[in-house]
Enzyme design. Structure first.
Site, PDB file in Angstrom:
ATOM      1  N   ARG A 205       2.761 -10.550  13.302  1.00 18.54           N
ATOM      2  CA  ARG A 205       2.756 -11.446  12.141  1.00 18.54           C
ATOM      3  C   ARG A 205       3.357 -10.804  10.899  1.00 18.54           C
ATOM      4  O   ARG A 205       3.714 -11.498   9.943  1.00 18.54           O
ATOM      5  CB  ARG A 205       1.343 -11.943  11.848  1.00 18.54           C
ATOM      6  CG  ARG A 205       0.407 -10.913  11.261  1.00 18.54           C
ATOM      7  CD  ARG A 205      -1.017 -11.462  11.153  1.00 18.54           C
ATOM      8  NE  ARG A 205      -1.898 -10.656  10.329  1.00 18.54           N
ATOM      9  CZ  ARG A 205      -2.528  -9.576  10.747  1.00 18.54           C
ATOM     10  NH1 ARG A 205      -2.350  -9.141  11.993  1.00 18.54           N
ATOM     11  NH2 ARG A 205      -3.340  -8.909   9.948  1.00 18.54           N
ATOM     12  N   HIS A 206       3.471  -9.480  10.899  1.00 17.61           N
ATOM     13  CA  HIS A 206       3.994  -8.791   9.711  1.00 17.61           C
ATOM     14  C   HIS A 206       5.519  -8.771   9.664  1.00 17.61           C
ATOM     15  O   HIS A 206       6.104  -8.539   8.614  1.00 17.61           O
ATOM     16  CB  HIS A 206       3.467  -7.354   9.659  1.00 17.61           C
ATOM     17  CG  HIS A 206       1.975  -7.293   9.645  1.00 17.61           C
ATOM     18  ND1 HIS A 206       1.216  -7.814   8.624  1.00 17.61           N
ATOM     19  CD2 HIS A 206       1.094  -6.796  10.544  1.00 17.61           C
ATOM     20  CE1 HIS A 206      -0.063  -7.640   8.890  1.00 17.61           C
ATOM     21  NE2 HIS A 206      -0.170  -7.030  10.053  1.00 17.61           N
TER      22      HIS A 206
ATOM     23  N   HIS B  10       1.359  -2.687   8.238  1.00 17.04           N
ATOM     24  CA  HIS B  10       1.653  -4.011   7.678  1.00 17.04           C
ATOM     25  C   HIS B  10       3.016  -4.083   7.000  1.00 17.04           C
ATOM     26  O   HIS B  10       3.672  -5.119   7.051  1.00 17.04           O
ATOM     27  CB  HIS B  10       0.596  -4.398   6.636  1.00 17.04           C
ATOM     28  CG  HIS B  10      -0.742  -4.713   7.237  1.00 17.04           C
ATOM     29  ND1 HIS B  10      -1.629  -5.613   6.679  1.00 17.04           N
ATOM     30  CD2 HIS B  10      -1.358  -4.238   8.342  1.00 17.04           C
ATOM     31  CE1 HIS B  10      -2.719  -5.686   7.425  1.00 17.04           C
ATOM     32  NE2 HIS B  10      -2.592  -4.843   8.432  1.00 17.04           N
TER      33      HIS B  10
ATOM     34  N   ASP C 263       9.509  15.961  -8.196  1.00 15.88           N
ATOM     35  CA  ASP C 263       9.847  16.508  -9.511  1.00 15.88           C
ATOM     36  C   ASP C 263       9.030  17.782  -9.726  1.00 15.88           C
ATOM     37  O   ASP C 263       8.343  18.262  -8.810  1.00 15.88           O
ATOM     38  CB  ASP C 263       9.697  15.444 -10.620  1.00 15.88           C
ATOM     39  CG  ASP C 263       8.244  15.131 -10.993  1.00 15.88           C
ATOM     40  OD1 ASP C 263       7.322  15.735 -10.419  1.00 15.88           O
ATOM     41  OD2 ASP C 263       8.048  14.271 -11.875  1.00 15.88           O
ATOM     42  N   HIS C 264       9.090  18.317 -10.940  1.00 11.39           N
ATOM     43  CA  HIS C 264       8.424  19.595 -11.237  1.00 11.39           C
ATOM     44  C   HIS C 264       6.917  19.541 -11.054  1.00 11.39           C
ATOM     45  O   HIS C 264       6.299  20.540 -10.718  1.00 11.39           O
ATOM     46  CB  HIS C 264       8.763  20.023 -12.669  1.00 11.39           C
ATOM     47  CG  HIS C 264       8.487  18.946 -13.687  1.00 11.39           C
ATOM     48  ND1 HIS C 264       9.234  17.786 -13.753  1.00 11.39           N
ATOM     49  CD2 HIS C 264       7.546  18.841 -14.648  1.00 11.39           C
ATOM     50  CE1 HIS C 264       8.765  17.011 -14.721  1.00 11.39           C
ATOM     51  NE2 HIS C 264       7.721  17.631 -15.270  1.00 11.39           N
TER      52      HIS C 264
ATOM     53  N   THR D 179       2.124  11.109 -10.795  1.00 10.16           N
ATOM     54  CA  THR D 179       1.266  10.010 -10.351  1.00 10.16           C
ATOM     55  C   THR D 179       1.718   9.416  -9.023  1.00 10.16           C
ATOM     56  O   THR D 179       0.948   8.705  -8.367  1.00 10.16           O
ATOM     57  CB  THR D 179       1.308   8.863 -11.373  1.00 10.16           C
ATOM     58  OG1 THR D 179       2.682   8.467 -11.523  1.00 10.16           O
ATOM     59  CG2 THR D 179       0.750   9.306 -12.722  1.00 10.16           C
TER      60      THR D 179
ATOM     61  N   CYS E 288       5.713  12.775  -7.396  1.00 11.32           N
ATOM     62  CA  CYS E 288       5.764  13.083  -8.830  1.00 11.32           C
ATOM     63  C   CYS E 288       4.322  13.214  -9.312  1.00 11.32           C
ATOM     64  O   CYS E 288       3.410  13.336  -8.490  1.00 11.32           O
ATOM     65  CB  CYS E 288       6.575  12.044  -9.613  1.00 11.32           C
ATOM     66  SG  CYS E 288       5.825  10.415  -9.782  1.00 11.32           S
TER      67      CYS E 288
HETATM   68  C1  RB5 Z   1       6.362  13.867 -15.485  1.00  9.50           C
HETATM   69  O1  RB5 Z   1       5.729  14.366 -16.608  1.00  9.50           O
HETATM   70  C2  RB5 Z   1       5.652  12.604 -15.023  1.00  9.50           C
HETATM   71  O2  RB5 Z   1       5.870  11.561 -15.914  1.00  9.50           O
HETATM   72  C3  RB5 Z   1       6.121  12.206 -13.637  1.00  9.50           C
HETATM   73  O3  RB5 Z   1       5.838  13.248 -12.759  1.00  9.50           O
HETATM   74  C4  RB5 Z   1       5.457  10.976 -13.022  1.00  9.50           C
HETATM   75  O4  RB5 Z   1       4.069  11.041 -13.091  1.00  9.50           O
HETATM   76  C5  RB5 Z   1       5.998   9.679 -13.433  1.00  9.50           C
HETATM   77  O5  RB5 Z   1       5.620   8.618 -12.937  1.00  9.50           O
END
Ligand code: RB5
Length: 143
Positions: A132-133, A98, A8-9, A67, A65
């Site tokens: 095993r995995h 794994h 994403d951005h 996070t 993204c």
């Molecule tokens: C975008 O603002 C943000 O929510 C997205 O990039 C991400 O972190 C979502 O999980």
């Protein structure tokens, strides 16, 4: 190897750094992410990368993204995708060994671009440690 990548951005700069590295390593890139910083919705990109990574034989997906959480949730909704959010190289190694993870998720607001490149390198250079995995990953595939 064929790499299906999308962001994403928030992940545009990290994606560009990773694509530069992967291109230097002679990997083939399929870029399904945005190349701009204008906001787009991570579920659309996660779904697109997940579907394409399943279609393309011998490919690995990378999703980015802010996070890495939202886009990994999206990618994991695609049947056959095992997306792993890794913010350090040990997680990338274990996700391959794994879980036979086939999509790597990264958080552009969480780690630096250089760390992301090291994580990508580890992910691409680590094989599934079947044994095993295997049974456990088979169970995942049956959902
Ligand atoms: C975008 O603002 C943000 O929510 C997205 O990039 C991400 O972190 C979502 O999980």
């Amino acid at each position: 190897m064929k790499i299906v990548i999308g962001n994403d951005h928030t992940g545009t700069e990290m994606k560009k750094a990773i694509v530069k590295y992967l291109t230097e390593q002679k990997h083939q890139i399929i870029n399904l992410g945005t190349d701009s910083v204008t906001a787009v919705d991570y579920p659309d990109i996660g779904q697109a990368v997940g579907e394409r990574a399943i279609q393309e034989k011998n490919s690995i997906g990378i999703v980015i993204c802010g996070t890495g959480i939202g886009i990994s949730i999206a990618a994991n909704k695609v049947k056959g995708v095992r997306a792993a959010l890794c913010n350090e190289t040990l997680l990338a190694k274990l996700a391959r060994e794994h879980n036979n993870a086939n999509v790597l998720a990264l958080g552009a607001r969480v780690i630096a671009n250089q760390n992301a490149i090291w994580i990508v390198e580890m992910f691409l250079n680590t094989a599934f440690d079947a044994g095993r995995h295997n049974l456990r990953v088979d169970k995942l595939n049956k959902f």
